[in-house]
Write an enzyme that holds these catalytic residues in place. Sequence first.
Site, PDB file in Angstrom:
ATOM      1  N   GLY A  59       0.836  -1.287   0.130  1.00  0.00           N
ATOM      2  CA  GLY A  59      -0.236   0.134   0.128  1.00  0.00           C
ATOM      3  C   GLY A  59       0.943   1.287   0.581  1.00  0.00           C
ATOM      4  O   GLY A  59       0.286   2.232  -0.344  1.00  0.00           O
TER       5      GLY A  59
ATOM      6  N   GLU B  30       3.796  -7.182   1.373  1.00  0.00           N
ATOM      7  CA  GLU B  30       3.572  -6.962   0.276  1.00  0.00           C
ATOM      8  C   GLU B  30       3.056  -6.010  -0.826  1.00  0.00           C
ATOM      9  O   GLU B  30       1.945  -5.244  -1.233  1.00  0.00           O
ATOM     10  CB  GLU B  30       1.843  -7.204   0.549  1.00  0.00           C
ATOM     11  CG  GLU B  30       2.037  -9.208   0.890  1.00  0.00           C
ATOM     12  CD  GLU B  30       0.349  -9.089   0.964  1.00  0.00           C
ATOM     13  OE1 GLU B  30      -0.542  -8.790   1.453  1.00  0.00           O
ATOM     14  OE2 GLU B  30       0.355 -10.327   1.842  1.00  0.00           O
ATOM     15  N   PRO B  31       4.472  -5.151  -1.320  1.00  0.00           N
ATOM     16  CA  PRO B  31       4.104  -3.801  -2.119  1.00  0.00           C
ATOM     17  C   PRO B  31       3.913  -4.550  -3.672  1.00  0.00           C
ATOM     18  O   PRO B  31       4.259  -5.063  -3.654  1.00  0.00           O
ATOM     19  CB  PRO B  31       5.426  -3.086  -1.177  1.00  0.00           C
ATOM     20  CG  PRO B  31       6.699  -4.687  -1.374  1.00  0.00           C
ATOM     21  CD  PRO B  31       5.651  -5.139  -0.519  1.00  0.00           C
TER      22      PRO B  31
ATOM     23  N   TYR C  54     -10.016   5.834 -11.491  1.00  0.00           N
ATOM     24  CA  TYR C  54      -9.487   6.467  -9.845  1.00  0.00           C
ATOM     25  C   TYR C  54      -9.154   7.212 -10.410  1.00  0.00           C
ATOM     26  O   TYR C  54      -8.574   8.681  -9.369  1.00  0.00           O
ATOM     27  CB  TYR C  54      -8.461   6.055  -9.714  1.00  0.00           C
ATOM     28  CG  TYR C  54      -8.162   4.176  -9.700  1.00  0.00           C
ATOM     29  CD1 TYR C  54      -8.891   3.264  -9.187  1.00  0.00           C
ATOM     30  CD2 TYR C  54      -7.234   3.240 -10.467  1.00  0.00           C
ATOM     31  CE1 TYR C  54      -8.645   1.738  -8.920  1.00  0.00           C
ATOM     32  CE2 TYR C  54      -7.570   2.038 -10.470  1.00  0.00           C
ATOM     33  CZ  TYR C  54      -8.265   1.272  -9.804  1.00  0.00           C
ATOM     34  OH  TYR C  54      -8.024  -0.377  -9.527  1.00  0.00           O
TER      35      TYR C  54
ATOM     36  N   CYS D  60     -14.183   5.199 -28.018  1.00  0.00           N
ATOM     37  CA  CYS D  60     -16.221   6.286 -27.699  1.00  0.00           C
ATOM     38  C   CYS D  60     -16.682   5.815 -26.408  1.00  0.00           C
ATOM     39  O   CYS D  60     -17.702   5.939 -26.344  1.00  0.00           O
ATOM     40  CB  CYS D  60     -17.433   5.169 -29.349  1.00  0.00           C
ATOM     41  SG  CYS D  60     -15.932   4.871 -30.481  1.00  0.00           S
TER      42      CYS D  60
ATOM     43  N   TYR E 252      -0.698  -2.001 -12.244  1.00  0.00           N
ATOM     44  CA  TYR E 252      -2.001  -1.373 -12.773  1.00  0.00           C
ATOM     45  C   TYR E 252      -1.991  -0.406 -14.058  1.00  0.00           C
ATOM     46  O   TYR E 252      -3.447  -0.344 -13.827  1.00  0.00           O
ATOM     47  CB  TYR E 252      -2.383  -0.505 -11.509  1.00  0.00           C
ATOM     48  CG  TYR E 252      -2.662  -1.653 -10.326  1.00  0.00           C
ATOM     49  CD1 TYR E 252      -2.968  -2.698  -9.891  1.00  0.00           C
ATOM     50  CD2 TYR E 252      -1.924  -0.796  -8.731  1.00  0.00           C
ATOM     51  CE1 TYR E 252      -2.431  -3.217  -8.463  1.00  0.00           C
ATOM     52  CE2 TYR E 252      -1.373  -1.296  -8.218  1.00  0.00           C
ATOM     53  CZ  TYR E 252      -2.321  -2.652  -7.429  1.00  0.00           C
ATOM     54  OH  TYR E 252      -1.741  -3.424  -6.083  1.00  0.00           O
TER      55      TYR E 252
END
Length: 421
Positions: free
Chosen positions: A239, A275-276, A318, A346, A375
């Site tokens: 995170g 857990e990066p 986001y 479109c 991501y």
Amino acid sequence: MDHFLYRDGALYAEDVSISEIADSVGTPFYVYSTATLLRHFRLFDDALEGMDHLVCYAMKAASNQAILKTLGDAGAGMDVVSQGEYLRAKAAGIPGNRIVFSGIGKTAEEIRTALTGGIRQFNVESEPEMAVLNAVALELGVIAPITIRVNPDVDARTHAKIATGKSENKFGIPISRARAVYAHAATLKGLKVIGIDVHIGSQLTDLTPFEQAYTKVAELTETLRNDGHEITRLDLGGGLGIPYVHSNQAPPLPADYGAVIKRTVGHLGCEVEIEPGRLIAGNAGLLITKVIYVKSGEDREFMILDAAMNDLIRPAMYDAHHDIIPVIEPAAAILPRTYDIVGPVCETGDTFARERAMPPVAADDLIAFRGAGAYGAVMASEYNSRPLIPEVLVNEDQFAVIRRRPTYEEMINRDTMPAWL
Ligand SMILES: *Cc1c(COP(=O)(O)O)cnc(C)c1O
């Protein structure tokens, strides 16, 4: 810090010219830097020096096997959230005892695959999941090592879609119920409870929520030990955020994050996992795209790119900011223009940036999106029947295509006609 710099007026990935890669593979494409991936992994690894620890890369951020092997060879473990990720990690040569399995919806089939192929631990997220895991373990005649993910009810102060540690989020069990759930877990013969898991969200730019969550985990560790549980491992999640805007104040460094971990849980003598994902891969990747047209609207100019929301969905999903720069370095004195930077799909949502100041561009110019390594490729789709774009890995003066662009034929031929048509 990354390894994408201008050199003699042109953007390079390590020692390879971006234009040279574009000539070879065509646009758009993702390009990753080995040196940046390793640098970021080592920052975390060094931050936990002196503690028994394993950095488990959250491979959902960028899961190409070449990336996994690069990190795995440097000693990383993997955090996986699906059977596909588990099998991909194994295919990249990551041993089962370095793979942790997270996620709130593990199916019996997924659990069976991991128990058969070898697993470091399951991070269990609910009591129904615990029951299924126990049943599958008993059926296979093995014992599944588990942590239980607790929801510490802290505000991660990040985008609502990637906050996971508040009581209203779907993740983990409420920390207030932890004692009861651990007591129940201890009665299940197919499970061995070894620790606690927590993950409060993504793109955190402040250490306070981590400090709050880890303090609660430390208290819970003492409580559970007093209840008779052997708590030997703490999985503290991922995170930590990255600087998406170049000029902004940078988020905390892994070293500061490591200091929080040592301060909050260091005295417990537990093995620590983190857990990066984003911080390892995010600034290790660029999306390279080409200007198709520059079009003048009523009151603005549109820069129309050959990349679109299906290739990089973060701005649409986001409201994410990416720094966007030309691959040919603009002259220092040049006056910027203001563009709405869009893709050809479109949908109005296919907008990467509004009213962005950029050096003037023309059709066929190459453009780079910074901070696109995490991501990015993993969330791509073939919306508008646009084939998935290639991924390229650079290592010093070499580059290799690590996922090639499918042909239109390959994409189209995945459909099958029913007999009646
Ligand atoms: C997404 C996720 C991570 C990685 O988060 P980053 O923000 O990319 O570091 C780690 N652990 C779990 C359980 C996750 O869901």
